[in-house]
Design a protein around this motif. Structure first.
Motif, PDB file in Angstrom:
ATOM      1  N   VAL A   4       0.847  -1.180   0.000  1.00  0.00           N
ATOM      2  CA  VAL A   4       0.000   0.000   0.000  1.00  0.00           C
ATOM      3  C   VAL A   4       0.886   1.235   0.000  1.00  0.00           C
ATOM      4  N   ARG A   5       0.734   2.065  -1.029  1.00  0.00           N
ATOM      5  CA  ARG A   5       1.466   3.312  -1.113  1.00  0.00           C
ATOM      6  C   ARG A   5       0.547   4.423  -0.650  1.00  0.00           C
ATOM      7  N   PRO A 101       5.971  13.354  -7.548  1.00  0.00           N
ATOM      8  CA  PRO A 101       4.914  12.513  -8.114  1.00  0.00           C
ATOM      9  C   PRO A 101       5.170  12.131  -9.565  1.00  0.00           C
ATOM     10  N   VAL A 102       5.927  12.975 -10.282  1.00  0.00           N
ATOM     11  CA  VAL A 102       6.254  12.650 -11.676  1.00  0.00           C
ATOM     12  C   VAL A 102       7.245  11.489 -11.733  1.00  0.00           C
ATOM     13  N   LEU A 103       8.275  11.532 -10.886  1.00  0.00           N
ATOM     14  CA  LEU A 103       9.276  10.462 -10.881  1.00  0.00           C
ATOM     15  C   LEU A 103       8.777   9.178 -10.243  1.00  0.00           C
ATOM     16  N   PHE A 109       4.632   6.577  -5.114  1.00  0.00           N
ATOM     17  CA  PHE A 109       3.661   7.646  -4.900  1.00  0.00           C
ATOM     18  C   PHE A 109       2.367   7.254  -5.608  1.00  0.00           C
ATOM     19  N   PRO A 110       1.202   7.473  -4.985  1.00  0.00           N
ATOM     20  CA  PRO A 110      -0.053   7.045  -5.612  1.00  0.00           C
ATOM     21  C   PRO A 110      -0.344   7.769  -6.919  1.00  0.00           C
ATOM     22  N   VAL A 182      -6.731   4.816  -6.857  1.00  0.00           N
ATOM     23  CA  VAL A 182      -6.163   5.687  -5.824  1.00  0.00           C
ATOM     24  C   VAL A 182      -7.331   6.279  -5.036  1.00  0.00           C
ATOM     25  N   THR A 183      -7.260   6.190  -3.714  1.00  0.00           N
ATOM     26  CA  THR A 183      -8.334   6.671  -2.860  1.00  0.00           C
ATOM     27  C   THR A 183      -7.892   7.924  -2.123  1.00  0.00           C
TER      28      THR A 183
END
Length: 229
Positions: A4-5, A101-103, A109-110, A182-183
């Motif tokens: 879980v991320r 978040p891009v990498l 990262f979700p 993604v929540t």
């Protein structure tokens, strides 16, 4: 074993810009297994514009964290899960101003994110945001308060419950085929009505003429959130 991320953050500002989208056009935009969630015969699509700060892994405490501007073009959907109907959103593409978040999106990262340039002009109740990315752009000028109008939702409270029930966001993984959920959740949930001064979205503007019509905008501010995948 499923990993879980998840990250926690402070939501400075969230603009939820909604369009009434032609149902047939909406069906053609969705992957197999998802269908548009209709309100009075219209699909509900739009853009979620997020300003986040104090972004850090869920297990890290304190005030340390990173900051980003983000935008997601999306559509409300439903699907069947073990005989039950579920609802959420399908996200066509996520963009972010930040490198992490891009990498690491879709890995540590979700959600998969693409790089974009943002410019934000904020006052007490007015938010002007522009986004430019390869092949896509957005410009929205929104002011909290004033007369709120919508053909999709009778009241701001109805809009709030609609958005709250769609916290699961499906999007494509890096392979471009399989989907990842993604929540986004919050221990607080406050929605304010707002009115639109101007809006331009290259994504929705490129659809057939009349297929996507702006409906309404609401704003969320200064809330804790958690995102998990």
């Amino acid at each position: 074993m499923t990993i879980v991320r998840g990250v926690q953050a402070r939501l400075r500002r969230r603009l939820l810009l909604s369009y009434r989208l032609d149902a047939d056009v909406a069906r053609g935009l969705l992957p197999d297994g998802l269908r548009p969630l209709l309100v009075d015969g219209h699909a509900v699509a739009g853009v979620c514009v997020l300003g986040l700060e104090s972004i850090r892994p869920r297990w890290v405490h304190g005030r340390w964290g990173l900051r980003s501007e983000n935008a997601a073009h999306r559509i409300a959907v439903e699907w069947d899960d073990e005989g039950e109907r579920r609802r959420g959103v399908y996200i066509f593409e996520r963009h972010s101003s930040a490198w992490f978040p891009v990498l690491f999106g879709g890995r540590a990262f979700p959600g998969v994110h693409r790089k974009a340039r943002f410019r934000v002009d904020e006052s007490k109740d007015r938010y002007a945001v522009t986004m430019d990315a390869d092949g896509e752009s957005l410009a929205a000028d929104v002011e909290v308060g004033g007369e709120w109008k919508s053909e999709l939702f009778p009241t701001v409270e109805d809009a709030s419950e609609f958005y709250r029930s769609g916290l699961v966001g499906w999007s494509r993984r890096h392979d471009g085929v399989s989907l990842e959920p993604v929540t986004l959740t919050s221990t607080a949930w406050t929605v304010e009505g707002a009115h639109l001064r101007s809006l331009r979205s290259s994504f929705f503007d490129a659809l057939p003429e009349g297929a996507a019509v702006f409906d309404s905008v609401v704003v969320m501010r200064d809330l804790p959130i958690v995102m998990t995948a």
